[in-house]
Design a protein around this motif. Structure first.
Motif, short mmCIF file in Angstrom:
data_model
loop_
_atom_site.label_atom_id
_atom_site.label_comp_id
_atom_site.label_asym_id
_atom_site.label_seq_id
_atom_site.Cartn_x
_atom_site.Cartn_y
_atom_site.Cartn_z
N ILE A 1 0.82 -1.21 0.00
CA ILE A 1 0.00 0.00 0.00
C ILE A 1 0.86 1.27 0.00
O ILE A 1 0.40 2.32 -0.47
N ASP A 2 2.11 1.18 0.45
CA ASP A 2 2.93 2.39 0.40
C ASP A 2 3.48 2.67 -1.00
O ASP A 2 4.17 3.67 -1.21
N GLY A 3 3.14 1.83 -1.97
CA GLY A 3 3.41 2.16 -3.36
C GLY A 3 2.61 3.38 -3.80
O GLY A 3 3.05 4.18 -4.64
N PHE A 4 1.42 3.53 -3.21
CA PHE A 4 0.61 4.72 -3.46
C PHE A 4 1.27 5.94 -2.80
O PHE A 4 1.94 5.83 -1.78
N PRO B 1 -2.69 7.36 3.46
CA PRO B 1 -1.96 7.81 4.64
C PRO B 1 -1.70 6.71 5.65
O PRO B 1 -0.79 6.84 6.47
N GLY B 2 -2.46 5.61 5.57
CA GLY B 2 -2.36 4.55 6.56
C GLY B 2 -1.27 3.54 6.26
O GLY B 2 -1.55 2.35 6.05
N VAL B 3 -0.03 4.01 6.23
CA VAL B 3 1.12 3.13 6.05
C VAL B 3 2.21 3.54 7.03
O VAL B 3 2.25 4.68 7.49
N SER B 4 3.10 2.60 7.33
CA SER B 4 4.17 2.89 8.28
C SER B 4 5.22 3.82 7.69
O SER B 4 5.80 4.63 8.40
N HIS B 5 5.48 3.66 6.38
CA HIS B 5 6.57 4.39 5.74
C HIS B 5 5.98 5.37 4.71
O HIS B 5 5.68 4.99 3.59
N HIS B 6 5.80 6.62 5.11
CA HIS B 6 5.30 7.64 4.18
C HIS B 6 6.42 8.02 3.21
O HIS B 6 7.43 8.58 3.61
N GLU B 7 6.24 7.71 1.94
CA GLU B 7 7.24 8.02 0.93
C GLU B 7 6.56 8.84 -0.17
O GLU B 7 5.90 8.29 -1.06
N PRO C 1 -3.38 0.48 10.05
CA PRO C 1 -4.54 1.24 10.52
C PRO C 1 -4.20 2.29 11.58
O PRO C 1 -4.93 3.27 11.72
N ASN C 2 -3.09 2.09 12.30
CA ASN C 2 -2.71 3.05 13.34
C ASN C 2 -2.39 4.43 12.77
O ASN C 2 -2.38 5.41 13.50
N ARG C 3 -2.12 4.50 11.47
CA ARG C 3 -1.74 5.76 10.85
C ARG C 3 -2.78 6.25 9.84
O ARG C 3 -2.54 7.22 9.12
N ASP C 4 -3.93 5.60 9.79
CA ASP C 4 -4.92 5.95 8.79
C ASP C 4 -5.68 7.21 9.18
O ASP C 4 -5.66 7.64 10.34
N PHE C 5 -6.36 7.78 8.19
CA PHE C 5 -7.18 8.97 8.40
C PHE C 5 -8.59 8.67 7.90
O PHE C 5 -8.79 8.43 6.71
N GLN C 6 -9.55 8.61 8.82
CA GLN C 6 -10.95 8.36 8.49
C GLN C 6 -11.11 7.13 7.58
O GLN C 6 -11.96 7.11 6.68
N LYS C 7 -10.27 6.13 7.81
CA LYS C 7 -10.33 4.84 7.10
C LYS C 7 -10.12 4.97 5.59
O LYS C 7 -10.48 4.08 4.82
N THR D 1 -7.47 4.64 3.82
CA THR D 1 -6.61 3.59 3.28
C THR D 1 -7.30 2.24 3.31
O THR D 1 -7.08 1.41 2.42
N ALA D 2 -8.15 2.02 4.29
CA ALA D 2 -8.93 0.78 4.33
C ALA D 2 -9.83 0.68 3.11
O ALA D 2 -9.94 -0.39 2.48
N PHE D 3 -10.45 1.79 2.75
CA PHE D 3 -11.34 1.78 1.59
C PHE D 3 -10.56 1.65 0.28
O PHE D 3 -11.03 1.01 -0.67
N LEU D 4 -9.37 2.23 0.24
CA LEU D 4 -8.52 2.04 -0.94
C LEU D 4 -8.12 0.58 -1.07
O LEU D 4 -8.17 0.00 -2.17
N ALA D 5 -7.73 -0.05 0.04
CA ALA D 5 -7.35 -1.46 0.00
C ALA D 5 -8.53 -2.33 -0.42
O ALA D 5 -8.37 -3.29 -1.18
N ALA D 6 -9.73 -2.00 0.06
CA ALA D 6 -10.92 -2.77 -0.33
C ALA D 6 -11.21 -2.60 -1.82
O ALA D 6 -11.61 -3.55 -2.51
#
Length: 258
Positions: free
Chosen positions: A189-192, A198-204, A234-240, A242-247
Motif C-alpha cells: 500500500i505504500d506504493g501509493f 496515509p495509513g502506512v508505516s513508511h510515508h514516501e 490502521p494506526n496511521r490511517d485517516f478516516q479509514k 486507506t482501508a477503503f482504498l485497500a478494499a
C-alpha cells in the motif's frame, strides 16, 4: 467449488519501523462490507460469487506457519488472495505457490524494492522478501513498479537477480510488457502516494495514484494465480481512507483473478 480463496494473515513481527499491519485484514473487510461500496469491480465483474471463499483471518505463531496455511488452501483451491500483514508474508506465500506454479512471474507494486540481503540482522525482514524469492528461484521474472527508495545495496541486488525496475522518477506504465507465465501480484500500500494512502508505516512522497494502480492491474495480460495486499497500517490511517482504498484494490484484483 470456489476457485479463489481469501486468507487474512495477521502478522507484522518483521516490520522494521512501526507495528500495525497485523490489524489490517479485518479493517479491509469491514470497509468492503460496510455498505459504502458495492461488490462490483469497474469492469462489471461482481465478487459476490460462489467462486470466491473467504477463510477469515489467521493468527501466526511462527513465521513459516504462513507457508503451511497457504499450502492447505492451495490444496483445496487454485488461487489465493492474501490480506496482510507486513511484506515479509510474501516470501512464505510464494514459497508455497512454487510447488503448484514452478514457473511464476511477479508484479510488485511498492515504494521500496524489498531486496535487502538482510535487514537489522533478519534475512526474513519485510525489507527482504524479494531477495529470498529470487535467490530460491521461486520467480522467473520480477517486475517492480513505483520504486523511489533504491539505494546502492538494493541496486546491486536488483542487477544480480535481473529485476526489472520501473521507478517513479521515470515511469511509463504502458512500457510494462505482457507476462508470459502465471502471475503473482504483490501490492504494498505504500506504493501509493501518501495523499491516497496515509495509513502506512513508511510515508514516501512522490508515489502512484490510485488511478494509476487500478489501470495497471486492469490492463494486465496474464493469468493472475495469486496476490497479496500488504503494509496497510490502521494506526496511521485517516478516516479509514486507506482501508477503503485497500478494499477497492481487493475488488479489482479479484476481478482480474476471476
Amino acid at each position: 467449488m470456489s476457485n479463489i480463496i481469501i486468507q487474512g494473515i495477521k502478522y507484522d513481527d518483521k516490520s522494521s519501523y512501526q507495528k500495525g499491519p497485523a490489524l489490517a485484514p479485518q479493517l479491509i473487510r469491514e470497509a468492503l462490507h460496510s455498505g459504502s461500496m458495492n461488490y462490483f469491480a469497474e469492469d462489471g465483474t461482481t465478487i459476490e460469487t460462489g467462486q470466491i471463499m473467504d477463510k477469515g483471518d489467521f493468527e501466526i505463531a511462527a513465521y513459516f506457519d504462513i507457508e503451511e496455511i497457504t499450502k492447505t488452501h492451495l490444496n483445496e483451491h487454485s488461487k489465493i488472495l492474501t490480506l496482510g500483514g507486513d511484506h515479509s508474508i510474501t516470501f512464505p506465500i510464494v514459497k508455497a505457490l512454487h510447488e503448484k506454479y514452478p514457473v511464476l512471474d511477479i508484479l510488485h507494486i511498492d515504494a521500496h524494492a524489498d531486496l535487502y540481503d538482510h535487514y537489522e540482522g533478519d534475512p526474513y525482514s519485510h525489507a527482504c522478501p524479494f531477495a529470498r524469492i529470487m535467490e530460491n528461484g521461486f520467480a522467473v521474472r520480477l517486475v517492480q513498479v513505483g520504486i523511489r527508495t533504491l539505494n546502492t545495496h538494493q541496486a546491486k541486488q536488483a542487477k544480480k537477480f535481473g529485476v526489472e525496475i520501473h521507478p517513479m522518477n521515470n515511469l511509463e506504465l504502458s512500457s510494462i510488457q505482457k507476462f508470459k507465465n502465471p502471475l503473482y501480484i504483490s501490492l504494498d500500500i505504500d506504493g501509493f502516494d501518501p495523499a491516497f494512502a496515509p495509513g502506512v508505516s513508511h510515508h514516501e512522497p512522490g508515489g502512484l495514484s490510485s488511478r494509476q494502480v487500478i489501470d495497471l492491474i486492469q490492463n494486465i495480460d496474464a493469468e493472475v494465480v495469486g496476490a497479496d495486499i500488504v503494509e496497510y497500517n490502521p494506526n496511521r490511517d485517516f478516516q479509514k481512507m486507506t482501508a477503503f482504498l485497500a478494499a477497492k484494490m481487493m475488488k479489482e484484483i479479484l476481478a482480474k483473478m476471476l
